[in-house]
Design an enzyme around this catalytic site. Structure first.
Site, short mmCIF file in Angstrom:
data_model
loop_
_atom_site.label_atom_id
_atom_site.label_comp_id
_atom_site.label_asym_id
_atom_site.label_seq_id
_atom_site.Cartn_x
_atom_site.Cartn_y
_atom_site.Cartn_z
N ARG A 94 0.78 -1.23 0.00
CA ARG A 94 0.00 0.00 0.00
C ARG A 94 0.82 1.29 0.00
O ARG A 94 0.25 2.37 0.04
CB ARG A 94 -1.01 0.03 1.15
CG ARG A 94 -1.93 -1.18 1.16
CD ARG A 94 -3.13 -0.99 2.06
NE ARG A 94 -4.08 -0.05 1.46
CZ ARG A 94 -5.27 0.21 1.98
NH1 ARG A 94 -5.65 -0.38 3.10
NH2 ARG A 94 -6.08 1.06 1.39
N ASP A 95 2.15 1.19 -0.05
CA ASP A 95 2.94 2.42 -0.16
C ASP A 95 4.25 2.13 -0.88
O ASP A 95 5.33 2.51 -0.43
CB ASP A 95 3.19 3.01 1.22
CG ASP A 95 3.59 4.49 1.16
OD1 ASP A 95 3.38 5.12 0.11
OD2 ASP A 95 4.10 5.01 2.17
N ILE A 96 4.14 1.43 -2.04
CA ILE A 96 5.33 1.14 -2.83
C ILE A 96 5.83 2.43 -3.47
O ILE A 96 5.10 3.13 -4.18
CB ILE A 96 5.01 0.10 -3.93
CG1 ILE A 96 4.66 -1.25 -3.30
CG2 ILE A 96 6.18 -0.04 -4.90
CD1 ILE A 96 5.81 -1.94 -2.63
N ASN A 100 10.66 3.64 0.02
CA ASN A 100 10.35 2.46 0.82
C ASN A 100 10.98 1.19 0.25
O ASN A 100 10.59 0.08 0.61
CB ASN A 100 8.83 2.27 0.93
CG ASN A 100 8.20 3.31 1.83
OD1 ASN A 100 8.87 3.93 2.65
ND2 ASN A 100 6.90 3.52 1.66
N THR A 137 1.14 7.23 -0.62
CA THR A 137 1.67 8.54 -0.92
C THR A 137 1.11 8.97 -2.27
O THR A 137 1.21 8.23 -3.25
CB THR A 137 3.21 8.51 -0.96
OG1 THR A 137 3.68 7.90 0.25
CG2 THR A 137 3.78 9.91 -1.06
#
Length: 257
Positions: A94-96, A100, A137
């Site tokens: 959910r935040d690739i 990260n 993001t």
């Protein structure tokens, strides 16, 4: 990495931390940052993650500039292998994004920061393996995320495509100006992103712009990642067999499980 939350300030943070701990404890893969444990110090609970010496992809982009296509391919293979493992274990990242994804000095990359991840329950229902909520993001978000629709593993595939664009341009997705002048210069909101960006992601026909000089195989790879309909996007496992990842003259990318 040491991540701390003040448990005495907000019980919501503590609950989120407990979920992250449970999630990290269940993960073990060469392309996933390892979880080692946690400590409690007064009102603070600390989680301890594997240290990766080479920093993040975004840091490397800031230092060295945009990556060439072969470099992008090497990293994308490993990101896909990590995603294939996560999705096989019913986990959405959910935040690739580049920040990260950490890089060892050897060149191995590892997915990190599962604070926004969600373990998807294997429910025998129409909503199995889905979740809702605006998490991630903004420039890397998929259309279904910005629209507040149900989200499944395919949202990570869109974000992977955005990360490939990030590696090709050394810029935040949607801020690269192509030869047609396509870029975003909208009014900034409180988070530092343009108000117009959420709308653009929600209505644009494709994904963020990238250099037109990339290979036909990479263009096709990105076109699959940026399918507006999540059901039309390939899985991570399917993308590991794409010609950009495994050219006909090279052996197929192996899945590291």
């Amino acid at each position: 990495k040491n991540s701390s939350f003040n448990a005495g300030v907000d019980n919501t943070h503590l609950l989120l931390l407990e979920k992250e701990i449970d999630l990290l404890r269940s993960l073990s893969h060469p392309h996933i940052v390892r979880y080692y444990g946690f400590t409690v110090e007064g009102s603070k609970v600390n989680i301890i993650l594997e240290y990766v010496s080479g920093g993040s992809i975004s840091k490397n982009l800031d230092t060295f500039g945009a990556f060439n296509e072969n470099h992008v391919r090497r990293y994308t293979i490993q990101i896909l292998q990590g995603l294939d493992y996560l999705h096989g274990n019913n986990v959405l990242h959910r935040d690739i994004k580049g920040a990260n994804i950490l890089v060892e000095n050897s060149g191995r990359v590892k997915l990190s920061d599962f604070g926004a991840s969600k373990l998807v329950q294997n429910l025998a229902s129409a909503t199995a393996s889905t979740s809702t909520g605006l998490k991630g993001t903004i420039p890397w978000m998929s259309p279904e995320v910005v629209k507040g629709q149900s989200v499944d593993r395919k949202a990570d595939i869109w974000s992977l495509g955005c990360t490939v664009v990030e590696m090709l341009t050394a810029k935040v997705p949607w801020t690269y100006c192509d030869e047609k002048g396509m870029c975003d210069d909208g009014q900034q909101d409180g988070s530092g992103w343009p108000y117009s960006l959420l709308y653009k992601i929600g209505v644009s026909e494709g994904g963020p712009p990238y250099p037109s000089s990339v290979s036909a195989d990479l263009k096709h790879f990105l076109s699959l990642c940026f399918q507006r309909d999540p059901k039309a996007r390939p899985t991570a496992a399917e993308l590991l067999s794409h010609p950009f990842i495994s050219p006909p003259s090279a052996p197929a990318a192996s899945r590291t499980n």
